[in-house]
Scaffold this motif. Structure first.
Motif, PDB file in Angstrom:
ATOM      1  N   LYS A 146     -33.606-127.927   3.507  1.00 13.50           N
ATOM      2  CA  LYS A 146     -32.449-127.529   4.315  1.00 13.50           C
ATOM      3  C   LYS A 146     -32.055-128.527   5.395  1.00 13.50           C
ATOM      4  O   LYS A 146     -30.916-128.541   5.825  1.00 13.50           O
ATOM      5  CB  LYS A 146     -32.745-126.168   4.985  1.00 13.50           C
ATOM      6  CG  LYS A 146     -32.964-125.037   4.022  1.00 13.50           C
ATOM      7  CD  LYS A 146     -31.685-124.716   3.262  1.00 13.50           C
ATOM      8  CE  LYS A 146     -31.932-123.672   2.194  1.00 13.50           C
ATOM      9  NZ  LYS A 146     -30.954-123.775   1.102  1.00 13.50           N
TER      10      LYS A 146
ATOM     11  N   ASP B 182     -27.226-121.682   1.663  1.00 14.99           N
ATOM     12  CA  ASP B 182     -27.081-121.858   3.109  1.00 14.99           C
ATOM     13  C   ASP B 182     -26.238-120.737   3.715  1.00 14.99           C
ATOM     14  O   ASP B 182     -26.443-120.339   4.855  1.00 14.99           O
ATOM     15  CB  ASP B 182     -26.406-123.205   3.409  1.00 14.99           C
ATOM     16  CG  ASP B 182     -27.339-124.356   3.104  1.00 14.99           C
ATOM     17  OD1 ASP B 182     -28.565-124.093   2.937  1.00 14.99           O
ATOM     18  OD2 ASP B 182     -26.863-125.499   3.015  1.00 14.99           O
TER      19      ASP B 182
ATOM     20  N   ASP C  86     -26.252-118.673   7.334  1.00 11.21           N
ATOM     21  CA  ASP C  86     -25.093-118.614   8.236  1.00 11.21           C
ATOM     22  C   ASP C  86     -24.687-117.168   8.489  1.00 11.21           C
ATOM     23  O   ASP C  86     -24.437-116.771   9.629  1.00 11.21           O
ATOM     24  CB  ASP C  86     -23.912-119.377   7.619  1.00 11.21           C
ATOM     25  CG  ASP C  86     -24.201-120.863   7.539  1.00 11.21           C
ATOM     26  OD1 ASP C  86     -25.114-121.321   8.276  1.00 11.21           O
ATOM     27  OD2 ASP C  86     -23.548-121.560   6.740  1.00 11.21           O
TER      28      ASP C  86
END
Lengths: 409, 285
Positions: free
Chosen positions: B107, B186, B190
């Motif tokens: 990441k 991702d 978020d």
């Protein structure tokens, strides 16, 4: 554990490793033999498989697989000046492949594979190999140097069964006590430094990682606890074994690590993680050469030791080379080199004149029969007490193996 | 012009689906049934035999003595428990080290850095097991690297075994966890942040459940490899014994007992795999 000895002999030849699962055992009845209950001489306790010996020696087969203790078959890789394998190869054309084993158990297991032509077997392996049919009788007439072997090494219980010779004596020696000269002061004179006084070197005591080491404790108890009545450290009844186990359990609290691989012991003494414990002379020599501050002593209680025999694998395909090797290693010149390198008494009586150190044979008491008789040579403990007692059953090697696991905990 | 041989073979096979199947499956089936299952069966069977006390030849009388001995003798129970503890310890250490490492790889790191990190994680696998073992011997030994630099070392013993094994098996944990993070979008992270979750809450409620199957997959490697190990114990274990050492010490002399002891490892692994299955992690890998 139920043991049917007679049926075991019959299976002896065909039982190898996992193959036994699919091999119909019992179909090969040519090893017909029976057990007997005679006590005392271990050789009298079994009848080995009937295997032929070599009648005449031919040209070398060009190849030889040796299974040996460390330091017995040196080809110059350990030390460029220590090499008696290369001249052998040049002279006989037998190309040597050497496999080093660390314990007698390992030797027995490797010999059972049938891949090795000759083996340097100690007394705790030799009889097991003979009984298992892994080695065959040796025709000593084909080994010219045999005549010069000390008479007191010939025809002994660990190399001869029912009058049949199974090998050529190599040499013998004692398991000595190695100590760090900086950490262990004054110099020890007794094995008590690794037993009762082991706490003084807490966490830095070492011991040989094999069930046969139980005999060292038993030998110590022979001197210090005469009430136990131990006559022979390889003939222990249940109570005597329990006493030895207790002593070794107490020792294990101070043991940093056990060694079986001799390189591990060298590195442990070099770094200081081991400071006192049993060893072989050659390990002490190598450790000293490596800069470790060590010395050895033969403690006052005496010592266990080894008397080794070169034996021929029954399934060997290079028997001519095997005999050539046995004669080579038993020859005065080579025997002197091995004995000096390993730190042991040579088997050949003429070797003493050829050692680089003229005092070598005096130091190691070569030819000193009386001294040699005081060493407790590695022998396989069996149910029939080796000290001649008939009123009790002694603990066998299987019991020692279990006990050893228990000692280490 | 004659048709090439390969063409004729493929045409032949095309007309015979059954032959095609045989050709495909013979080799793997041979491997699975003969080599793998048969040797396991041999192990199980051998455990019910005993040995001659002198020649160490196997005596084929059926009995349960080996298992009884393992059950009744406290030393073997201790060794089994110790082995389990070491295997679980190694798995725990590997998990704790692998999660942040794999997270960073997947990441945070850029594409170039990511490649370098993957290579770095795999690098230890290029070196011989023994070299790594003996390196750790030098690290943890008395007057060794740890002793001389930070002034403290666990010394030879169980702790050193856990450390060394964790080092050895770490790549087997990092890779599946890294793959797990790769699959975690991702956008989920978020979204968690947008909904007001603190990083710790995001980790426990979003990240961990998502990568849990990967951790379980990795743990199968670290756990099983540790269960059977005996060489590391020999090198850095001091006087410690594990299950593998007992098997090794006995295989020479008392193969049936060694087989019985090895069966214990198999049994523990079967239980472990069943537990893993119950978590449902295997379906999500």
């Amino acid at each position: 554990m139920t043991l049917t000895r007679a049926s075991a002999w019959r299976c002896a030849a065909v039982l190898t490793g996992i193959a036994l699962v699919v091999t119909a055992c019992g179909t090969s009845a040519d090893d017909e033999a029976s057990g007997s209950d005679e006590a005392g001489d271990p050789a009298a306790a079994f009848e080995p498989p009937d295997l032929p010996m070599l009648e005449e020696i031919g040209a070398g087969e060009g190849e030889l697989n040796i299974l040996s203790w460390a330091g017995y078959a040196e080809d110059g890789t350990t030390d460029p000046n220590v090499d008696w394998v290369s001249p052998f190869e040049d002279e006989t054309g037998c190309q040597v492949t050497n496999k080093v084993f660390n314990t007698s158990d390992e030797a027995v297991s490797l010999m059972q594979s049938g891949q090795y032509d000759v083996v340097s077997a100690s007394g705790d392996a030799s009889l097991r190999l003979i009984a298992g049919g892994d080695v065959e009788p040796v025709n000593t007439d084909l080994v010219p140097n045999y005549v010069d072997i000390w008479p007191f090494l010939k025809d002994r219980a660990w190399n001869t069964v029912n009058g049949v010779n199974y090998g050529i004596p190599h040499g013998w020696g004692a398991n000595v006590l190695m100590y760090n000269t900086q950490e262990v002061d004054p110099a020890p004179a007794s094995w008590s430094v690794v037993f009762e006084d082991a706490e003084q070197q807490d966490g830095r005591v070492t011991a040989y990682d094999s069930p046969i080491y139980i005999a060292d404790a038993a030998m110590y108890l022979m001197e210090t606890e005469p009430d136990l009545g131990i006559e022979n450290p390889y003939a222990l009844d249940d109570d005597q074994l329990a006493a030895a186990v207790d002593l070794l359990k107490q020792q294990s609290e101070s043991v940093g690590e056990y060694w079986a691989d001799y390189t591990k012991e060298i590195s442990a003494f070099k770094t200081g993680s081991s400071t006192v414990g049993t060893t072989w002379q050659i390990i002490a020599n190598l450790a000293k050469a490596d800069g470790a501050p060590v010395d050895v002593v033969l403690p006052e209680e005496g010592a266990t030791g080894w008397s080794d025999t070169w034996m021929v694998g029954a399934e060997s395909e290079h028997k001519n080379c095997a005999y050539l090797w046995m004669d080579w290693i038993a020859s005065p010149d080579v025997n002197a080199q091995v004995a000096e390198w390993f730190g042991e008494a040579p088997g050949n009586s003429k070797a003493c004149d050829l050692t680089a150190d003229p005092d070598h044979c005096a130091t190691f008491h070569a030819g000193d029969e009386e001294y040699a008789e005081q060493i407790w040579y590695w022998t396989t403990p069996i149910e029939q007490c080796l000290d001649g007692r008939t009123d009790v059953t002694c603990t066998d090697y299987a019991a020692w193996t279990q006990a050893w696991t228990e000692i280490k905990g | 012009m004659r048709t090439p041989f390969s063409r004729r073979v493929s045409a032949h096979l095309h007309r015979r689906p059954r032959l095609r199947l045989w050709a495909l499956l013979t080799a793997p089936m041979f491997w699975l049934v003969v080599v793998y299952l048969a040797s396991l069966a041999a192990l199980l069977v051998t455990a019910f035999w005993s040995t001659d006390s002198f020649t160490s030849e196997i005596v084929r009388d059926w009995n349960l003595d080996n298992y009884r001995l393992i059950y009744e003798s406290s030393v073997y129970r201790t060794i089994i428990v110790r082995t389990l503890a070491v295997a679980l310890g190694v798995t725990a250490v590997c998990t704790v080290v692998a999660i942040p490492f794999a997270y960073y790889m997947a990441k945070v790191a850029g594409p170039r850095e990511q490649k370098i990190l993957v290579v770095a994680a795999l690098m230890p696998l290029w070196v011989s097991y023994l070299i790594k073992g003996f390196s750790w011997r030098i690290l943890v030994g008395e007057n060794g690297v740890l002793d001389n630099t930070i002034g403290a070392t666990p010394g030879f013993g169980t702790a050193a075994v856990v450390l060394t094994l964790s080092y050895l098996w770490l790549p087997y944990m990092v890779l599946p966890v890294y793959a797990g993070f790769e699959r975690l979008p991702d956008s989920l992270l978020d979204a968690s942040g947008d909904l007001g979750a603190k990083p710790s809450r995001t980790f426990w409620s979003v990240v961990l459940p998502a990568i849990f199957p990967s951790v379980v997959a990795g743990s199968i490697f670290t756990f099983s490899l540790s269960m059977g190990d005996y060489i590391t114990v020999d090198i850095v274990g001091g006087s410690t014994q594990m299950l593998g050492n007992v098997v090794f010490d006995n295989q020479v002399y008392d193969l049936p007992f060694a087989a019985a002891m090895a069966t214990v490892t198999v049994a523990i692994m079967v239980v472990y795999l069943r537990l893993v299955r119950r978590t449902g992690a295997l379906e999500n890998i």
